[in-house]
Motif scaffolding. Sequence first.
Motif, PDB file in Angstrom:
ATOM      1  N   TYR A   1       0.796  -1.243   0.000  1.00  0.00           N
ATOM      2  CA  TYR A   1       0.000   0.000   0.000  1.00  0.00           C
ATOM      3  C   TYR A   1       0.827   1.290   0.000  1.00  0.00           C
ATOM      4  CZ  TYR A   1      -3.469  -3.450   1.645  1.00  0.00           C
ATOM      5  OH  TYR A   1      -4.247  -4.571   1.815  1.00  0.00           O
ATOM      6  N   GLY A   2       2.100   1.250  -0.377  1.00  0.00           N
ATOM      7  CA  GLY A   2       2.912   2.462  -0.433  1.00  0.00           C
ATOM      8  C   GLY A   2       2.956   3.182   0.906  1.00  0.00           C
ATOM      9  N   VAL A   3       2.783   4.513   0.907  1.00  0.00           N
ATOM     10  CA  VAL A   3       2.857   5.263   2.175  1.00  0.00           C
ATOM     11  C   VAL A   3       1.702   4.893   3.112  1.00  0.00           C
ATOM     12  CG1 VAL A   3       4.152   7.283   1.386  1.00  0.00           C
ATOM     13  CG2 VAL A   3       1.667   7.231   1.103  1.00  0.00           C
ATOM     14  N   PHE A   4       0.597   4.406   2.557  1.00  0.00           N
ATOM     15  CA  PHE A   4      -0.538   4.027   3.417  1.00  0.00           C
ATOM     16  C   PHE A   4      -0.210   2.803   4.270  1.00  0.00           C
ATOM     17  CE2 PHE A   4      -2.525   6.333  -0.126  1.00  0.00           C
ATOM     18  CZ  PHE A   4      -3.137   7.345   0.606  1.00  0.00           C
ATOM     19  N   GLY A   5       0.865   2.102   3.879  1.00  0.00           N
ATOM     20  CA  GLY A   5       1.312   0.958   4.659  1.00  0.00           C
ATOM     21  C   GLY A   5       1.769   1.335   6.063  1.00  0.00           C
ATOM     22  N   TYR A   6       2.033   2.636   6.271  1.00  0.00           N
ATOM     23  CA  TYR A   6       2.414   3.080   7.615  1.00  0.00           C
ATOM     24  C   TYR A   6       1.186   3.235   8.513  1.00  0.00           C
ATOM     25  CZ  TYR A   6       7.088   3.880   5.839  1.00  0.00           C
ATOM     26  OH  TYR A   6       8.330   3.691   5.293  1.00  0.00           O
ATOM     27  N   ILE A   7       0.019   3.193   7.904  1.00  0.00           N
ATOM     28  CA  ILE A   7      -1.226   3.297   8.689  1.00  0.00           C
ATOM     29  C   ILE A   7      -1.949   1.947   8.686  1.00  0.00           C
ATOM     30  CG2 ILE A   7      -3.503   4.397   8.808  1.00  0.00           C
ATOM     31  CD1 ILE A   7      -2.190   6.853   7.476  1.00  0.00           C
ATOM     32  N   LEU A   8      -2.020   1.361   7.496  1.00  0.00           N
ATOM     33  CA  LEU A   8      -2.815   0.143   7.319  1.00  0.00           C
ATOM     34  C   LEU A   8      -1.902  -1.087   7.271  1.00  0.00           C
ATOM     35  CD1 LEU A   8      -5.887   0.238   6.944  1.00  0.00           C
ATOM     36  CD2 LEU A   8      -5.513  -0.013   4.482  1.00  0.00           C
ATOM     37  N   ASN A   9      -2.265  -2.111   8.022  1.00  0.00           N
ATOM     38  CA  ASN A   9      -1.518  -3.363   7.959  1.00  0.00           C
ATOM     39  C   ASN A   9      -1.674  -3.942   6.547  1.00  0.00           C
ATOM     40  OD1 ASN A   9       0.028  -5.486   8.830  1.00  0.00           O
ATOM     41  ND2 ASN A   9      -1.556  -6.415  10.090  1.00  0.00           N
ATOM     42  N   ASN A  10      -0.701  -4.739   6.124  1.00  0.00           N
ATOM     43  CA  ASN A  10      -0.693  -5.200   4.723  1.00  0.00           C
ATOM     44  C   ASN A  10       0.044  -6.536   4.617  1.00  0.00           C
ATOM     45  OD1 ASN A  10       2.302  -4.400   4.218  1.00  0.00           O
ATOM     46  ND2 ASN A  10       1.368  -2.594   5.138  1.00  0.00           N
ATOM     47  N   PRO A  11      -0.143  -7.244   3.497  1.00  0.00           N
ATOM     48  CA  PRO A  11       0.470  -8.580   3.348  1.00  0.00           C
ATOM     49  C   PRO A  11       1.992  -8.570   3.498  1.00  0.00           C
ATOM     50  CG  PRO A  11      -1.110  -8.188   1.578  1.00  0.00           C
ATOM     51  CD  PRO A  11      -1.006  -6.899   2.340  1.00  0.00           C
ATOM     52  N   LYS A  12       2.653  -7.522   2.955  1.00  0.00           N
ATOM     53  CA  LYS A  12       4.116  -7.478   3.022  1.00  0.00           C
ATOM     54  C   LYS A  12       4.629  -7.282   4.448  1.00  0.00           C
ATOM     55  CE  LYS A  12       5.644  -5.991  -1.503  1.00  0.00           C
ATOM     56  NZ  LYS A  12       6.112  -4.870  -2.338  1.00  0.00           N
ATOM     57  N   MET A  13       3.804  -6.691   5.284  1.00  0.00           N
ATOM     58  CA  MET A  13       4.179  -6.475   6.681  1.00  0.00           C
ATOM     59  C   MET A  13       3.804  -7.670   7.552  1.00  0.00           C
ATOM     60  SD  MET A  13       3.218  -3.221   9.021  1.00  0.00           S
ATOM     61  CE  MET A  13       4.075  -2.927  10.570  1.00  0.00           C
TER      62      MET A  13
ATOM     63  N   SER B   1      -1.422  -0.698  11.013  1.00  0.00           N
ATOM     64  CA  SER B   1       0.002  -0.929  11.268  1.00  0.00           C
ATOM     65  C   SER B   1       0.584   0.215  12.083  1.00  0.00           C
ATOM     66  CB  SER B   1       0.758  -1.045   9.943  1.00  0.00           C
ATOM     67  OG  SER B   1       0.613   0.167   9.216  1.00  0.00           O
ATOM     68  N   VAL B   2      -0.183   1.298  12.206  1.00  0.00           N
ATOM     69  CA  VAL B   2       0.352   2.521  12.814  1.00  0.00           C
ATOM     70  C   VAL B   2       0.811   2.293  14.248  1.00  0.00           C
ATOM     71  CG1 VAL B   2      -1.906   3.420  13.605  1.00  0.00           C
ATOM     72  CG2 VAL B   2      -0.056   5.016  13.019  1.00  0.00           C
ATOM     73  N   TRP B   3       0.175   1.389  14.985  1.00  0.00           N
ATOM     74  CA  TRP B   3       0.584   1.110  16.380  1.00  0.00           C
ATOM     75  C   TRP B   3       1.999   0.558  16.415  1.00  0.00           C
ATOM     76  CZ3 TRP B   3      -3.191   3.764  17.932  1.00  0.00           C
ATOM     77  CH2 TRP B   3      -4.509   3.547  17.511  1.00  0.00           C
ATOM     78  N   ASP B   4       2.323  -0.315  15.448  1.00  0.00           N
ATOM     79  CA  ASP B   4       3.679  -0.883  15.415  1.00  0.00           C
ATOM     80  C   ASP B   4       4.717   0.188  15.106  1.00  0.00           C
ATOM     81  OD1 ASP B   4       3.366  -3.751  15.966  1.00  0.00           O
ATOM     82  OD2 ASP B   4       2.141  -3.756  14.154  1.00  0.00           O
TER      83      ASP B   4
END
Length: 276
Positions: free
Chosen positions: A197-209, A231-234
């Motif tokens: 999810y590009g920069v949104f990956g810092y907010i939303l959890n995603n498969p790569k994470m 994902s933001v909590w992490d």
Amino acid sequence: MSEILFTYDYKPWYQNYFHWLILVSLAAWSLEIIIPWRKKQPIFRKDFWLDAFYMFFNYFLFSLILYNALSNVGVQAFNDFLALFGITNIVAIKIAALPAAVQLLIAFVVADFIQWNIHRLLHRFPRLWEFHKVHHSVKEMGFAAHLRYHWMETIIYKSIQYIPLAMIGYGIDDFFIVHLISLAIGHLNHSNVGWGYGVFGYILNNPKMHIWHHAKELPNKYGVNFGLSLSVWDYLFKTAYIPESGKDIELGFDHDETFPQRFLQQITYPWRRGRN
Ligand SMILES: [Zn+2]
Ligand SMILES: [Zn+2]
């Protein structure tokens, strides 16, 4: 599709949830087939049917618990119980005065922060980890692995998550919508799809994470990437970890070769192990 959308008003919510579970699963599976991340992974990957069984088992259990224990009647009983001790307005927020979308967003964020904390506890305390091992016994990742977990997790997560929300003034319908959104995000997190999810990956959890959460080799004893929907909590609490592409890493945990392979053995494992 129209049936699923328009039956919301007069069908009980748990039947709707069943439709959504099927729909979200088919959507995630289609993505795995059309744009697979690990191209060599079979469409019916290892433990596909085991996980499919877990999905339906946990769905029925979830419905049963929410419908009976956490119905509006149950919440009212809980609030009445608190009122006995003079506790009538725990959180001084007039949640109902806010626009519906804002109410739902708050419920979603609060619920997710609570479950992020519960997830950390599942990894931190050995007794709880014995239950959570079921989810970490996945060796080949795919959408259905999302709902491979011990039924005790449903009880732990949903009761701790729902009680604070109910006390702020949320009802079962709000909780249901929040749960559906989490279901879709969670299915995607476990899908064989290479999205970050590009920069949104810092907010939303995603498969790569999330794949790193399942890594057999971890940088510390208690794990990383505890996020469920967000994902933001992490990132905030410094538990985020994506050192490189996790596409082909080994999944599981230490000595997982001795972990039972079948459903009944898996769900009785924590107690059998407790006796040793
Ligand atoms: Zn975990
Ligand atoms: Zn997972």
